[in-house]
Design a protein around this motif. Sequence first.
Motif, short mmCIF file in Angstrom:
data_model
loop_
_atom_site.label_atom_id
_atom_site.label_comp_id
_atom_site.label_asym_id
_atom_site.label_seq_id
_atom_site.Cartn_x
_atom_site.Cartn_y
_atom_site.Cartn_z
N LEU A 90 59.09 95.33 85.45
CA LEU A 90 60.33 94.70 85.89
C LEU A 90 61.32 95.79 86.26
O LEU A 90 61.40 96.84 85.62
N SER A 91 62.12 95.51 87.28
CA SER A 91 63.16 96.42 87.70
C SER A 91 64.38 95.60 88.15
O SER A 91 64.29 94.85 89.12
N PRO A 92 65.50 95.68 87.41
CA PRO A 92 65.71 96.52 86.22
C PRO A 92 65.03 95.92 84.99
O PRO A 92 64.80 94.72 84.92
N GLU A 93 64.72 96.77 84.04
CA GLU A 93 64.05 96.33 82.82
C GLU A 93 65.11 95.81 81.84
O GLU A 93 65.80 96.58 81.18
N THR A 94 65.25 94.50 81.77
CA THR A 94 66.29 93.87 80.98
C THR A 94 65.81 92.53 80.47
O THR A 94 64.85 91.96 81.01
N ASP A 95 66.50 92.03 79.43
CA ASP A 95 66.21 90.71 78.87
C ASP A 95 67.21 89.66 79.32
O ASP A 95 67.00 88.47 79.12
N THR A 96 68.33 90.11 79.89
CA THR A 96 69.40 89.20 80.31
C THR A 96 69.74 89.50 81.76
O THR A 96 69.84 90.66 82.17
N ILE A 97 69.94 88.43 82.53
CA ILE A 97 70.23 88.58 83.95
C ILE A 97 71.22 87.51 84.36
O ILE A 97 71.27 86.42 83.76
N GLU A 98 72.04 87.79 85.34
CA GLU A 98 73.04 86.85 85.83
C GLU A 98 72.44 85.96 86.91
O GLU A 98 71.48 86.33 87.60
N VAL A 99 73.04 84.77 87.07
CA VAL A 99 72.63 83.86 88.14
C VAL A 99 72.91 84.53 89.49
O VAL A 99 74.00 85.07 89.72
N GLY A 100 71.93 84.52 90.38
CA GLY A 100 72.07 85.12 91.69
C GLY A 100 71.77 86.60 91.74
O GLY A 100 71.74 87.20 92.82
N GLU A 101 71.52 87.24 90.60
CA GLU A 101 71.19 88.66 90.58
C GLU A 101 69.69 88.85 90.80
O GLU A 101 68.88 88.24 90.12
N PRO A 102 69.29 89.69 91.79
CA PRO A 102 67.86 89.84 92.06
C PRO A 102 67.15 90.66 91.00
O PRO A 102 67.71 91.59 90.42
N LEU A 103 65.92 90.31 90.76
CA LEU A 103 65.05 91.01 89.82
C LEU A 103 63.72 91.27 90.51
O LEU A 103 63.13 90.35 91.11
N THR A 104 63.24 92.51 90.48
CA THR A 104 61.97 92.87 91.11
C THR A 104 60.87 92.92 90.06
O THR A 104 61.00 93.63 89.05
N ILE A 105 59.81 92.17 90.31
CA ILE A 105 58.63 92.21 89.43
C ILE A 105 57.45 92.72 90.25
O ILE A 105 57.22 92.27 91.37
N ARG A 106 56.78 93.70 89.70
CA ARG A 106 55.71 94.39 90.42
C ARG A 106 54.41 94.26 89.62
O ARG A 106 54.36 94.55 88.43
N TYR A 107 53.35 93.82 90.32
CA TYR A 107 52.01 93.69 89.73
C TYR A 107 51.11 94.75 90.34
O TYR A 107 51.12 94.96 91.56
N GLN A 108 50.33 95.40 89.48
CA GLN A 108 49.40 96.45 89.93
C GLN A 108 48.00 96.14 89.41
O GLN A 108 47.77 96.09 88.20
N LEU A 109 47.07 95.92 90.36
CA LEU A 109 45.67 95.61 90.04
C LEU A 109 44.83 96.84 90.34
O LEU A 109 44.84 97.36 91.45
N THR A 110 44.07 97.31 89.34
CA THR A 110 43.23 98.50 89.46
C THR A 110 41.80 98.13 89.10
O THR A 110 41.56 97.49 88.06
N ALA A 111 40.84 98.53 89.95
CA ALA A 111 39.43 98.23 89.72
C ALA A 111 38.61 99.49 89.97
O ALA A 111 38.87 100.24 90.93
N VAL A 112 37.63 99.73 89.12
CA VAL A 112 36.78 100.92 89.20
C VAL A 112 35.53 100.59 89.98
O VAL A 112 34.89 99.55 89.74
N GLY A 113 35.19 101.47 90.93
CA GLY A 113 33.92 101.35 91.64
C GLY A 113 33.89 100.29 92.72
O GLY A 113 32.80 99.84 93.09
N VAL A 114 35.03 99.88 93.27
CA VAL A 114 35.05 98.88 94.33
C VAL A 114 35.87 99.42 95.50
O VAL A 114 36.58 100.41 95.38
N LYS A 115 35.79 98.73 96.62
CA LYS A 115 36.58 99.09 97.80
C LYS A 115 37.89 98.31 97.78
O LYS A 115 37.97 97.22 97.21
N PRO A 116 38.94 98.84 98.41
CA PRO A 116 40.24 98.15 98.38
C PRO A 116 40.18 96.75 98.96
O PRO A 116 40.88 95.85 98.49
#
Length: 576
Positions: A278-304
């Motif tokens: 999460l960016s910013p890393e917080t537990d409380t956020i205001e209404v209308g304030e954007p929050l960025t959540i990023r997912y990262q998937l990593t796999a061994v031995g496969v093609k992208p």
Amino acid sequence: MVRWIQGVCMVVLVLFSAASYADVTEIEATVDKNPVIANESFVLTVTFNDDVGNSAFQPQQLLSDFMVGRTSVSRQTSIMNGELNKLTRFTTVLIAEQPGTYTIPAIMMDGAKSKPITVEVLAAGSDTSARSDKIAFIESTVDSDSVFLQQPLTYIVRLYLAADLNKGNLVPPQMENADIRQIGSDEESSEMINGRRYKIYQRTFQITPNKSGTFKIKGARFDGEVYAEGQRSIFSSFSNTQPVSTLGETIELTVKPIPANWQGAWLPSELVTLSQTLSPETDTIEVGEPLTIRYQLTAVGVKPEQLPEISPAFPDSVRVYPDNDETDQYVRNGVTIAQKTVSFAVVPNQPGSLQLPSVSVPWFNTKRDQADVARTDPVTLTVEGVANQLAQQPKAEPQAPPKPEPEASPQSTEQPQAQPDVSALADQRLVTVLALLLFLSLLGNLAFFWRRRKQRPLKVQAKANTEQPLTSSQQWRNFQKACADNHARKADEFLRKWAQQRFDKRLVALGDLARWLAHGNQVDQELQQQLNDLQQSLFSASKPKWTGGKALYQSLRKALDNQPKPKQRNDLPELY
């Protein structure tokens, strides 16, 4: 004297003209070794006692029992005792894939023919195959001879050469219904085998089968030239070289189909992980304030391209703006690793408890031959503020007329005679509410016209404020102090504010700053690494302590110095 010279020239011309019409009377064929080893090259030399064309010997048509490699042609002319002699020599590299006894047939031309040659081919595992006179051979290995459909396997080729290499080409392995690509870079080493030193060239390939069943991987093949021992010259064009070829062994591979009960995208791998930040890393956020959540998937031995899509089921109480997907592939310790990063901007619309859902990616564990799931934990946030106040106000207005009844109840106990005037009181309240609404509407219109009148000067003033160097310099000094204190959070905050003012756009990921400051198309790798270290200290799961403040500041200062100096701004408008 002149006539004597003319006579000598005439004699020489007669000799050359007579030799040009000479026919081939002798053909000789020899091999450099016999017996030979399966998949090991040997050289066939065919010599004509005349100058013949390059098409006089066509090994592909005559030697169907062998794999025919490179063929070279050389010519030699000499005069001995007044007799002109010409030779044409064809040198061909041959490989026998299977053990047995084979015959090289007689080569014929103009009534002349060579003697047939019987070649004995021994199996690769025989005692003779371990002799030390082998110039080149190939060893091929795979990490598994039984895989699932679309499960990549690693194929390693090791070429052994006992002579110095002049030139050569390594042909990749071949397999039907499969994608074959080289991974990583070549490696070189040396090894002593049977008292002879060999130089080893290693190359790694990734083979991804696209069809289930039983297949054969045809071994990699090398064709080239090496310098003959004791004949190397300091002049490369006159060096005595000899052709050499070798072929790797054929490997059988079993490709298992996708399990019948499998559902969803098929992802076979040894290890798959899924993380979120999460960016910013917080537990409380205001209404209308954007929050960025990023997912990262990593796999061994496969093609992208084998990585599935990541689509979280966000609740209806938020607005979601997806960002661009990023895929990457790199090799670590000879193993390919594919990675996909997906980002979403989440904006909450109402206060209360907000739960970002868990994301799961099913995959097949090839180590344990069973299904597995990579998932993230749900995230619960507290949203503060007021949601849609203008939208809630009209809902409260229709309830205004019925509310006088509980308020009038105390008066009814003291003055029972006021009961008949309830309807009149309601009408009076309605008129009051309408008047209040009309007054608020008038205030709103006045505010609108006032803001519209002031809007142009405000924009000009805001623009003037952003162009003042004081604000940018202050942010830069704050960033410099944060770097000196190794304070990662403040350094990230002030760096983003400074970058937004300098480039007039929002800095979403710190790594983008290195691309903005790139000189041409070359990104400063040192600055990129320092920005990645700062971001990792803030958002990685381990949260390492950040100690690279000084290095980041110096790298950024260096990148700014390499930037072209902007033209000095003038308060006057541009002249045309």
